[in-house]
Design an enzyme around this catalytic site. Sequence first.
Site, PDB file in Angstrom:
ATOM      1  N   HIS A 140      -6.412  -5.592  37.481  1.00  0.00           N
ATOM      2  CA  HIS A 140      -7.727  -5.150  37.004  1.00  0.00           C
ATOM      3  C   HIS A 140      -8.503  -6.339  36.447  1.00  0.00           C
ATOM      4  O   HIS A 140      -8.230  -6.807  35.345  1.00  0.00           O
ATOM      5  CB  HIS A 140      -7.544  -4.049  35.946  1.00  0.00           C
ATOM      6  CG  HIS A 140      -8.822  -3.481  35.439  1.00  0.00           C
ATOM      7  ND1 HIS A 140      -8.951  -2.927  34.187  1.00  0.00           N
ATOM      8  CD2 HIS A 140     -10.050  -3.386  36.014  1.00  0.00           C
ATOM      9  CE1 HIS A 140     -10.189  -2.513  34.024  1.00  0.00           C
ATOM     10  NE2 HIS A 140     -10.876  -2.780  35.113  1.00  0.00           N
ATOM     11  N   GLU A 152      -5.779  -7.461  33.728  1.00  0.00           N
ATOM     12  CA  GLU A 152      -4.763  -6.478  33.325  1.00  0.00           C
ATOM     13  C   GLU A 152      -3.868  -6.289  34.543  1.00  0.00           C
ATOM     14  O   GLU A 152      -4.354  -5.909  35.610  1.00  0.00           O
ATOM     15  CB  GLU A 152      -5.456  -5.137  33.043  1.00  0.00           C
ATOM     16  CG  GLU A 152      -5.610  -4.792  31.601  1.00  0.00           C
ATOM     17  CD  GLU A 152      -6.133  -3.370  31.406  1.00  0.00           C
ATOM     18  OE1 GLU A 152      -5.604  -2.686  30.536  1.00  0.00           O
ATOM     19  OE2 GLU A 152      -7.074  -2.946  32.095  1.00  0.00           O
ATOM     20  N   ASN A 190      -9.669   0.213  29.235  1.00  0.00           N
ATOM     21  CA  ASN A 190     -10.584   1.353  29.178  1.00  0.00           C
ATOM     22  C   ASN A 190     -10.127   2.451  28.228  1.00  0.00           C
ATOM     23  O   ASN A 190     -10.930   3.277  27.795  1.00  0.00           O
ATOM     24  CB  ASN A 190     -10.836   1.892  30.587  1.00  0.00           C
ATOM     25  CG  ASN A 190     -11.804   0.982  31.311  1.00  0.00           C
ATOM     26  OD1 ASN A 190     -12.782   0.519  30.716  1.00  0.00           O
ATOM     27  ND2 ASN A 190     -11.540   0.691  32.571  1.00  0.00           N
TER      28      ASN A 190
HETATM   29  N1  CAA Z   1     -21.498 -13.925  37.367  1.00  0.00           N
HETATM   30  C1  CAA Z   1     -21.123 -15.170  37.053  1.00  0.00           C
HETATM   31  N2  CAA Z   1     -21.444 -15.777  35.882  1.00  0.00           N
HETATM   32  C2  CAA Z   1     -22.192 -15.065  35.016  1.00  0.00           C
HETATM   33  C3  CAA Z   1     -22.637 -13.754  35.278  1.00  0.00           C
HETATM   34  C4  CAA Z   1     -22.268 -13.184  36.528  1.00  0.00           C
HETATM   35  N3  CAA Z   1     -22.622 -11.930  36.862  1.00  0.00           N
HETATM   36  N4  CAA Z   1     -23.363 -13.317  34.210  1.00  0.00           N
HETATM   37  C5  CAA Z   1     -23.372 -14.322  33.322  1.00  0.00           C
HETATM   38  N5  CAA Z   1     -22.658 -15.362  33.798  1.00  0.00           N
HETATM   39  C6  CAA Z   1     -22.397 -16.643  33.113  1.00  0.00           C
HETATM   40  C7  CAA Z   1     -23.651 -17.437  32.931  1.00  0.00           C
HETATM   41  O1  CAA Z   1     -23.922 -18.228  34.081  1.00  0.00           O
HETATM   42  C8  CAA Z   1     -23.313 -18.285  31.716  1.00  0.00           C
HETATM   43  O2  CAA Z   1     -22.497 -19.360  32.116  1.00  0.00           O
HETATM   44  P1  CAA Z   1     -22.461 -20.742  31.279  1.00  0.00           P
HETATM   45  O3  CAA Z   1     -22.213 -20.415  29.844  1.00  0.00           O
HETATM   46  O4  CAA Z   1     -21.342 -21.441  31.913  1.00  0.00           O
HETATM   47  O5  CAA Z   1     -23.784 -21.375  31.505  1.00  0.00           O
HETATM   48  C9  CAA Z   1     -22.431 -17.365  30.874  1.00  0.00           C
HETATM   49  O6  CAA Z   1     -21.931 -16.364  31.779  1.00  0.00           O
HETATM   50  C10 CAA Z   1     -23.202 -16.719  29.765  1.00  0.00           C
HETATM   51  O7  CAA Z   1     -24.324 -16.054  30.352  1.00  0.00           O
HETATM   52  P2  CAA Z   1     -25.747 -15.873  29.662  1.00  0.00           P
HETATM   53  O8  CAA Z   1     -25.968 -17.033  28.726  1.00  0.00           O
HETATM   54  O9  CAA Z   1     -26.748 -15.602  30.720  1.00  0.00           O
HETATM   55  O10 CAA Z   1     -25.651 -14.512  28.875  1.00  0.00           O
HETATM   56  P3  CAA Z   1     -24.596 -14.052  27.787  1.00  0.00           P
HETATM   57  O11 CAA Z   1     -24.260 -15.141  26.835  1.00  0.00           O
HETATM   58  O12 CAA Z   1     -25.123 -12.767  27.262  1.00  0.00           O
HETATM   59  O13 CAA Z   1     -23.281 -13.752  28.630  1.00  0.00           O
HETATM   60  C11 CAA Z   1     -21.897 -12.100  29.548  1.00  0.00           C
HETATM   61  C12 CAA Z   1     -23.238 -12.782  29.610  1.00  0.00           C
HETATM   62  C13 CAA Z   1     -20.795 -13.091  29.933  1.00  0.00           C
HETATM   63  C14 CAA Z   1     -21.945 -10.976  30.577  1.00  0.00           C
HETATM   64  C15 CAA Z   1     -21.655 -11.596  28.077  1.00  0.00           C
HETATM   65  O14 CAA Z   1     -22.760 -10.850  27.655  1.00  0.00           O
HETATM   66  C16 CAA Z   1     -20.420 -10.773  27.938  1.00  0.00           C
HETATM   67  O15 CAA Z   1     -19.315 -11.290  27.808  1.00  0.00           O
HETATM   68  N6  CAA Z   1     -20.594  -9.424  27.933  1.00  0.00           N
HETATM   69  C17 CAA Z   1     -19.482  -8.479  27.844  1.00  0.00           C
HETATM   70  C18 CAA Z   1     -18.831  -8.408  29.188  1.00  0.00           C
HETATM   71  C19 CAA Z   1     -17.724  -7.413  29.203  1.00  0.00           C
HETATM   72  O16 CAA Z   1     -17.369  -6.801  28.216  1.00  0.00           O
HETATM   73  N7  CAA Z   1     -17.151  -7.243  30.390  1.00  0.00           N
HETATM   74  C20 CAA Z   1     -16.137  -6.263  30.575  1.00  0.00           C
HETATM   75  C21 CAA Z   1     -16.791  -5.038  31.098  1.00  0.00           C
HETATM   76  S1  CAA Z   1     -15.626  -3.762  31.326  1.00  0.00           S
HETATM   77  C22 CAA Z   1     -14.949  -4.078  32.798  1.00  0.00           C
HETATM   78  O17 CAA Z   1     -15.317  -4.948  33.546  1.00  0.00           O
HETATM   79  C23 CAA Z   1     -13.824  -3.237  33.154  1.00  0.00           C
HETATM   80  C24 CAA Z   1     -14.025  -1.837  33.458  1.00  0.00           C
HETATM   81  O18 CAA Z   1     -13.083  -1.292  33.964  1.00  0.00           O
HETATM   82  C25 CAA Z   1     -15.200  -1.024  33.185  1.00  0.00           C
END
Ligand code: CAA
Length: 283
Positions: A140, A152, A190
């Site tokens: 995951h 995971e 989750n």
């Molecule tokens: N793909 C690749 N890189 C990405 C991206 C994407 N879709 N979105 C953001 N990034 C990168 C950016 O390029 C940036 O990289 P650098 O620091 O190297 O320049 C970095 O991530 C930070 O991005 P931003 O500055 O634009 O924005 P941010 O600081 O808000 O970060 C985020 C964005 C990483 C998404 C952050 O908000 C975050 O960690 N959010 C929580 C994400 C989370 O919880 N994910 C789990 C979701 S649950 C899941 O996936 C499982 C499920 O089963 C539901």
Amino acid sequence: MQIQRVLVVGAGQMGSGIAQVLAHGGLQVLLHDVDDERITKGIADIDNRLLREVQKGRITEEQQHEILGRIEPIVQLTDARDIQLVIEAATENMEIKCGIFRKLDSILPADVILATNTSSLPITELAAVTGRAERVIGMHFMNPVPVMKLIEVIRGLATSDETYEAVEALAQQIDKTPVEVNDFPGFISNRILMPMINEAVFCVYEGIAKPAAIDQVMMLGMNHPMGPLQLADFIGLDTCLAIMEILHDGLGDDKYRPCPLLRKYVKAGWLGKKSGKGFYSYD
Ligand code: CAA
């Protein structure tokens, strides 16, 4: 078993991210989806993300081409040869996933490991439709795949130690951190994340605060990078509801009951970022 060549099934947001991190880690990747168009879009998305890495000076243009060169599109699953592992990242639907697993099981050699990127469907049940339950496992990945360190790794009831160890070594090779989990509804991620999101939705439902205020409390007070409601929009409210239903059905306790407001939004087609409207609006 050393994994060198991997088939990724599904070229959407998760599948293309998985293909990217595997190729970045030096593996050969076959990328499959139901039609050419989806595969082409998946590869274009990877190329765009790699281009941003070049612009940030993290990789050279030469590395960008090398990484992309390790990803081969395949339209027919029967063209998947010499692979040691499949990572399935297709639609989150048990019937679809069972169909794919049955087909993979019938066409691939018996020693190929079948992994699924499911976020909440039962690994043990998927394994049971194959003749190789000891070689079926959950991997995951978190969204966005290139950024998030965690995988995971979910052991089904029959998953062998050999399968677990091969997948664990692969996760380390691609610079991710594997965490071992047993197969129960919602795994760890989750099981904990979704009730928090659901509780945030109850806070809106009961008029405790506006979405932005709830998110601010969790961002500024608990150092979460995104508030729970922004994260719910980012994941998709339909996905959040589906996972809450799996927790509620599988564990039974009322604490997993999906908030009526979450149901209402999904029925209205307010699915979050992907539909342009959820707890926030997106242009
Ligand atoms: N793909 C690749 N890189 C990405 C991206 C994407 N879709 N979105 C953001 N990034 C990168 C950016 O390029 C940036 O990289 P650098 O620091 O190297 O320049 C970095 O991530 C930070 O991005 P931003 O500055 O634009 O924005 P941010 O600081 O808000 O970060 C985020 C964005 C990483 C998404 C952050 O908000 C975050 O960690 N959010 C929580 C994400 C989370 O919880 N994910 C789990 C979701 S649950 C899941 O996936 C499982 C499920 O089963 C539901």
